[in-house]
Scaffold this active site. Structure first.
Site, PDB file in Angstrom:
ATOM      1  N   SER A 150       0.830  -1.204   0.000  1.00 48.70           N
ATOM      2  CA  SER A 150       0.000   0.000   0.000  1.00 48.70           C
ATOM      3  C   SER A 150       0.870   1.262   0.000  1.00 48.70           C
ATOM      4  CB  SER A 150      -0.959  -0.047   1.193  1.00 48.70           C
ATOM      5  OG  SER A 150      -1.955   0.933   1.089  1.00 48.70           O
ATOM      6  N   ASP A 244     -10.063  -3.712  -5.252  1.00 51.47           N
ATOM      7  CA  ASP A 244      -9.299  -2.659  -4.606  1.00 51.47           C
ATOM      8  C   ASP A 244      -9.311  -1.448  -5.538  1.00 51.47           C
ATOM      9  OD1 ASP A 244      -7.380  -1.001  -3.472  1.00 51.47           O
ATOM     10  OD2 ASP A 244      -5.776  -2.491  -3.473  1.00 51.47           O
ATOM     11  N   HIS A 274      -7.888  -5.019  -0.619  1.00 41.96           N
ATOM     12  CA  HIS A 274      -6.768  -4.268  -0.069  1.00 41.96           C
ATOM     13  C   HIS A 274      -6.532  -4.711   1.383  1.00 41.96           C
ATOM     14  CE1 HIS A 274      -4.086  -0.794  -0.497  1.00 41.96           C
ATOM     15  NE2 HIS A 274      -4.237  -0.655   0.809  1.00 41.96           N
TER      16      HIS A 274
END
Length: 308
Positions: A150, A244, A274
């Site tokens: 991320s 996501d 995610h």
């Protein structure tokens, strides 16, 4: 809108429910300290412990907290940057992930607790990541693999871009559902705007507190996709989650690397969301992806490219 009842299996639905159970009903109204407190508690609930044989040392380098994981005599160092929207997370939030990467590869793993927004605006997080990378290169021999999930994937890529021509030690980068500053009109930003675990409004909030003034989208230390030159970057393996809003960033980055003749391998994981690293002990899909991530890190550290 995506049909998550169809796209996600029972194990991922259970993971989402367990994650949501850590958040109070008024979570959206919590202040920054409250959001961090809840996130830390959620990560602690998922913490799987460290594998036997992994030694851990905490230290500070130029005021940047690091956690060093070793098992045996490592031939490579993995610099790991944690996710959390540049707002939450630290050494404890991804402690078990880093320990399992260490055990699975035999490599040294150095985790970085970079400064967080909104108290510390860009480029504070990048500067801390760069400090950690410089220390790793000075302190240890052998190749270095950059890795992160991320926001950490963003920082890993930013380090790769900024390090070109300065060191030959970076053997590759492994980016896990990274946010790379992609086009917010891309498909996934619309199709998965209300995805479980991360929404488009979440992304807008994180982006809004990360920089002073307008986000510097052409600055590759902020948005690696904003770079004009993708030549001579290290070999790259990218893992994206199907469900996501950030999914489109992975293919966009892979395309730019291919155009620059940089070896790149993209894995779009079906039926995952995610943050799925935390689901690796309760979801077959997440566990299999984590195994692929470890194999990618291991191969890059050995100078191998098994994807042609």
């Amino acid at each position: 809108m995506a049909d998550y009842a169809r796209l996600l299996d029972e194990e991922i639905h259970a993971f989402i429910a367990r994650t949501n159970a850590s958040y109070p009903e008024d979570a959206a109204g919590l202040d920054i300290a409250g959001q961090r407190r809840v996130y830390d508690a959620m990560c602690a609930d998922f913490h799987a412990g460290r594998p036997d044989g992994v030694a851990v040392e905490d230290r500070s380098v130029s005021k940047v907290p690091l956690r060093i994981y070793t098992a045996g005599e490592p031939s490579c160092t993995v610099l790991y940057l944690h996710g959390g929207g540049f707002l939450v997370g630290g050494l404890d939030s991804h402690d078990d992930v880093c320990a399992e990467i260490c055990a699975g590869t035999g490599y040294r793993v150095v985790a970085v607790a970079y400064r967080l927004s909104p108290e510390h605006k860009h480029p504070a997080a990048f500067e801390d990541a760069r400090t950690a990378l410089e220390w790793v290169i000075e302190s240890f021999e052998g190749p270095v693999v950059l890795a992160g999930d991320s926001a950490g994937g963003n920082l890993a890529a930013a380090l790769a871009h900024s390090s070109r021509g300065k060191t030959r030690r970076i053997a590759g980068q492994v980016l896990i559902y990274p946010g790379l500053g992609g086009d917010s009109n891309a498909t996934s930003y619309h199709d998965h705007a209300e995805a479980p675990m991360l929404s488009r409004s979440d992304l807008e909030f994180y982006d809004g507190i990360r920089a002073d003034g307008a986000p510097p989208r052409t600055d590759p230390t902020y948005a690696p996709l904003g770079d004009r030159d993708f030549r001579k970057l290290p070999r790259t393996v990218i893992f994206t989650a199907e469900c996501d809003p950030l999914q489109s960033d992975g293919p966009a980055y892979a395309d730019r690397l291919r155009q620059a003749e940089v070896p790149v391998h993209l894995v779009d994981e079906p039926g995952l969301v995610h943050g799925y690293l935390r689901a690796r002990h309760m979801s077959n899909r997440a566990r299999e992806s984590f195994e692929r991530i470890i194999l990618a890190i291991e191969a890059l550290g050995q100078g191998l490219w098994p994807y042609d």
